[in-house]
Write an enzyme that holds these catalytic residues in place. Sequence first.
Site, PDB file in Angstrom:
ATOM      1  N   LYS A   1       0.847  -1.190   0.000  1.00 42.11           N
ATOM      2  CA  LYS A   1       0.000   0.000   0.000  1.00 42.11           C
ATOM      3  C   LYS A   1       0.879   1.236   0.000  1.00 42.11           C
ATOM      4  CE  LYS A   1      -2.071   2.614   3.094  1.00 42.11           C
ATOM      5  NZ  LYS A   1      -2.127   3.927   2.391  1.00 42.11           N
TER       6      LYS A   1
ATOM      7  N   GLU B   1       9.590   0.680  10.980  1.00 35.66           N
ATOM      8  CA  GLU B   1      10.588   1.758  10.965  1.00 35.66           C
ATOM      9  C   GLU B   1       9.793   3.039  11.121  1.00 35.66           C
ATOM     10  OE1 GLU B   1      12.200   4.949   9.964  1.00 35.66           O
ATOM     11  OE2 GLU B   1      12.360   4.129   7.925  1.00 35.66           O
TER      12      GLU B   1
ATOM     13  N   CYS C   1      13.106  10.483   7.966  1.00 38.27           N
ATOM     14  CA  CYS C   1      12.915   9.897   9.294  1.00 38.27           C
ATOM     15  C   CYS C   1      14.189   9.984  10.126  1.00 38.27           C
ATOM     16  CB  CYS C   1      12.454   8.451   9.165  1.00 38.27           C
ATOM     17  SG  CYS C   1      13.537   7.414   8.166  1.00 38.27           S
TER      18      CYS C   1
ATOM     19  N   GLU D   1       9.160  15.233  16.784  1.00 36.31           N
ATOM     20  CA  GLU D   1       9.516  15.159  15.365  1.00 36.31           C
ATOM     21  C   GLU D   1       8.673  16.147  14.572  1.00 36.31           C
ATOM     22  OE1 GLU D   1      10.485  11.656  12.184  1.00 36.31           O
ATOM     23  OE2 GLU D   1       8.569  11.495  13.250  1.00 36.31           O
TER      24      GLU D   1
END
Length: 499
Positions: A190, A265, A299, A399
């Site tokens: 996906k 992750e 990331c 973040e």
Amino acid sequence: MASFVNLEAPNGVKYVQPTGLFIGNEFVSSSSGGTIVSIDPATEKEIVTVQAADASDVDKAVNAAHAALHGAEWKQMPAAQRGHLLYKLADHIEKQKEIFATSEAWDNGKTYADALNLDVVEVINVIRYYAGWADKTHGQTMTANPLKLAYTIRQPIGVVGQIIPWNFPLSMASWKIGPALACGNTVVLKAAEQTPLSILLLAAAVKEVGFPAGVFNVINGYGREAGAALVEHPLVDKIAFTGSTATGAQIMKMASSTLKNITLETGGKSPLLVFADSDLDQAAKWSHMGIMSNQGQICTATSRILVEDKVYDEFVARFLETTSAVSKVGDQWAEDTYQGPQVSKLQCDKILEYIEIGQAEGAKLLSGGKPKDISGKGFFVEPTVFGEVTDSMRIFREEIFGPVVVISRFSSEQEALRLANDSTYGLGAAVFTKDIERAHRVASEIQAGMVWINSSQDCEPGVPFGGVKQSGIGRELGEAGLEAYSNVKAIHVNMGTRM
């Protein structure tokens, strides 16, 4: 709805864009008629409309993958032939690299130059790396006693659901499908709803080079519907996810009902430590790239820069100079653009909100801090630098996922490590020093899955990638990536023991 559309991108590249769901080697319409409109984040104009899967479409894709997993064509295919197909896939992408890069840049906003010279090159290299591994995975033999032989074999886990993010669509797909297919699994992938285009081109390439039907399937769709259906499907044996920590936690909960194998992750707030003995010019250049490349949407972005007191002012001056000289903001097609638009209005607004939070908390805004007006349209943000940031501030701890960096001070190695490790995340970290003993000592003590010494964002297909703490579970890339997609079966052979 037609499954293919002829497109011409702003850079003049013309190509045929698939728009359907890719199930059983065919592009098909969604059962419900659901769609996703792909947007150019530089102009806010529609590019094309693609099909969006619902739960019934996910079920069809999973069943196609399940049938292929147990079908003789894929199950009995020699491992070397699986590798050959992966080599053909890499070659096909290389021949069509301008088209893949164009599609990747168009709906993502990353520069075409980066998509062409970095991302697509990485995709090719990763797929070739795992192509070479396909016939080199093996078990062991163990002689327990003279009357017994034991051995192990590695077998595919089964049907793998893979959910990839919008920041590096093709790269993240290659990290997942390379080892999965090399080990003999079948895949339902996906893509992120913000960036559906390049993955559909990848699906077309998989069919073109000769993979059997059902081995690789693509379902564009929204996470709350298609993603959830994929994670919870009883015939899916493993989920591999790259994305936010919050979504990763939800995936763990959903996958727990069937005890699925998972690889995650997730988020990061990676520290970069600059000691006084560093080459400050190199430290400034690497640290700039470590946060400002790919619009800060990385990331592992080294978004917390920790600088030793005695060189703090000099480093900040060099960092600001580098940012001013390098971070040219513009549309993704201009040759001199370093930073394109953020991927979406939602992401752009989130970044601007964090900039407001930083100012309200008392951080010193050294540069940037505002939307960037390029043509009156688009999701552009000025590269933003905060100084004198304390570890209690939200911009230090949370973040942001954009071109925003925070710079803090430390006075000793112990304080640097305390600040670096004071985080719920543990994905990457960087250390700048000329002291080789300190470099290894600090790298060992930083709580992160990866540490760069005198560099940042350095990645190789053969080197494991992954985090600790709330930055993920498991590893991708390298031989570790293969282990994530195979089960070890132990076989005991009685060589004469009698009851």
